[in-house]
Scaffold this active site. Structure first.
Site, PDB file in Angstrom:
ATOM      1  N   TYR A  54     -28.275 -83.569 -50.679  1.00  0.00           N
ATOM      2  CA  TYR A  54     -27.373 -84.093 -51.705  1.00  0.00           C
ATOM      3  C   TYR A  54     -26.008 -84.465 -51.132  1.00  0.00           C
ATOM      4  CZ  TYR A  54     -30.029 -83.199 -56.001  1.00  0.00           C
ATOM      5  OH  TYR A  54     -30.937 -83.247 -57.023  1.00  0.00           O
ATOM      6  N   ASP A  66     -44.150 -77.405 -51.113  1.00  0.00           N
ATOM      7  CA  ASP A  66     -45.242 -78.108 -51.812  1.00  0.00           C
ATOM      8  C   ASP A  66     -46.267 -77.106 -52.344  1.00  0.00           C
ATOM      9  OD1 ASP A  66     -45.923 -77.505 -49.174  1.00  0.00           O
ATOM     10  OD2 ASP A  66     -47.136 -79.318 -48.878  1.00  0.00           O
TER      11      ASP A  66
HETATM   12  C1  IPM Z   1     -29.933 -81.239 -62.217  1.00  0.00           C
HETATM   13  C2  IPM Z   1     -29.856 -82.725 -62.358  1.00  0.00           C
HETATM   14  C3  IPM Z   1     -28.812 -83.257 -61.387  1.00  0.00           C
HETATM   15  C4  IPM Z   1     -29.300 -82.949 -59.987  1.00  0.00           C
HETATM   16  C5  IPM Z   1     -28.476 -84.743 -61.536  1.00  0.00           C
HETATM   17  C6  IPM Z   1     -28.053 -85.096 -62.939  1.00  0.00           C
HETATM   18  C7  IPM Z   1     -27.446 -85.184 -60.548  1.00  0.00           C
HETATM   19  O1  IPM Z   1     -31.092 -83.285 -62.167  1.00  0.00           O
HETATM   20  O2  IPM Z   1     -28.919 -80.565 -62.442  1.00  0.00           O
HETATM   21  O3  IPM Z   1     -31.006 -80.734 -61.920  1.00  0.00           O
HETATM   22  O4  IPM Z   1     -30.068 -83.720 -59.393  1.00  0.00           O
HETATM   23  O5  IPM Z   1     -28.892 -81.928 -59.457  1.00  0.00           O
END
Ligand code: IPM
Ligand code: MG
Length: 368
Positions: free
Chosen positions: A145, A229
């Site tokens: 991320y 998985d």
């Molecule tokens: C979550 C959501 C978020 C993520 C999005 C909205 C960015 O899916 O909190 O799980 O991917 O973390």
């Protein structure tokens, strides 16, 4: 040092159904203030697409600083098709990711509990899900991320290349694993750590660090390693084999959505995103339902406020030292479900369908 004024709660309703579900939490906070002589101070502001529409940015510095100074942040949901084509840095989701990253909320707790009243709402057989109680601990500020380099760049032949980087350091792994082990101590003493150590070096490091920490500090806890998985498959095959699952940001995102459906609806699952504790045992924290902004049902009264209400329950427990009120709230939710009230997502024959705000009112009416 984090200096936090007492009991300041920042509400960030966001987009789609966010404002509708946060409205129900607002009612509950007001009820607690009035009937329990509490002094929660609520502030409310914009984050997500609604902030972009007004200010040209998914979260303003002002709102970010408010979040920094709050004892707890309650977020509804962000995003929607309206903002799909924006540049990455302007997308509603950036508000959420910035709050997670800059408030250093590295541990995301996502319980998946199957309420006995809703066993039939799951798509799985009752015997597979009844009594289910899993806690997923998702690492929230690292991994793919946030890893660098990232971006989309032109390469040869007029082609483009999309790049994201999956990285973890030892300390990032250890601090979230500690949270998982400490939670397991108060539950069934069992942790399953998930990665892809068969294909990713970061996964191999994950496995090694979790094992080393376990052998050093948590020998009494049963630790299993599982490839992510396989974990996805096992969650459907036999979910009750799990107690605490600890995993990285991306796998945690996916496994928690999957686990949520074991319980019947995405509309039921709360979450807490926690930072490190300071000397007084206080930490920064944000609470949100794990469901998204569901723009397709926004404004129709069909949203289920339970996930958000239970998220506030987690705030009472983890941020506000009010275990008793958290229990009170959970009991109220159970009683309303016992009474057969259901929002559309969990409606089944013989029950009574109610709107978002009717569900909130019913829960309040059961508070003691
Ligand atoms: C979550 C959501 C978020 C993520 C999005 C909205 C960015 O899916 O909190 O799980 O991917 O973390
Ligand atoms: Mg998700």
């Amino acid at each position: 040092m984090i200096k936090i004024k007492k009991r300041k709660i920042l509400l960030l309703p966001g987009d789609g159904i966010g404002p509708e579900v946060i409205e129900e939490v607002k009612k509950i906070i007001n009820w607690l203030n009035k009937n329990k002589s509490l002094d929660f101070e609520i502030d409310e502001d914009l984050a997500g697409g609604c902030s972009y529409d007004k200010h040209g940015t998914p979260i303003t510095d002002e709102v970010f600083y408010k979040a920094l100074e709050s004892e707890a942040v309650m977020l509804g949901a962000v995003g929607g098709p309206k903002w799909d084509n924006l540049d990455f840095s302007k997308k509603p989701e950036r508000a959420l990711l910035k709050l997670r990253k800059e408030l250093k909320l590295f541990a995301n707790l996502r319980p998946a509990i199957c309420f006995k009243q809703l066993v039939d709402a799951s798509t799985l057989k009752p015997e597979i899900v009844s009594g289910l109680d899993i806690m997923i601990v998702r690492e929230l500020t690292g991994g793919i991320y946030f890893g660098e380099p990232r971006g989309i760049k032109p390469i040869d032949n007029g082609e483009r290349k999309g790049i994201n980087t999956h990285t973890y350091t030892s300390s990032e792994i250890i601090r979230v694993a500690k949270v998982a082990f400490d939670l397991a101590k108060k539950r069934s003493n069992k942790v399953t750590s998930c990665e892809k150590s068969n294909v990713m070096e970061a996964g191999q490091l994950w496995r090694e660090e979790v094992q080393t920490l376990h052998d050093k500090e948590y020998k009494d806890i049963e630790l299993n390693h599982m490839l992510a998985d396989n974990c996805a498959m096992q969650l459907l095959r036999n979910p009750k084999q799990f107690d605490v699952i600890v995993t990285d940001n991306l796998f945690g995102d996916m496994l928690s959505d999957q686990a949520s459906m074991l319980t019947g609806s995405l509309g039921l699952l709360p979450s807490a995103s926690l930072g490190a504790k300071n000397k007084d045992g206080k930490m920064r924290a944000m609470y949100e339902p794990i469901h998204g902004s569901a723009p397709d049902i926004a404004g129709t009264g069909a949203a289920n406020p339970i996930a958000t209400i239970l998220s506030f329950g987690m705030a009472l427990k983890y941020s506000l030292d009010m275990d008793k009120e958290a229990q009170n709230l959970e009991n109220a939710v159970q009683t309303v479900l016992d009474d057969g009230l259901r929002t559309k997502d969990i409606m089944s024959k013989g029950n009574k369908e109610v709107t978002t705000s009717q569900m909130g009112d019913a829960i309040i009416s059961k508070l003691k």
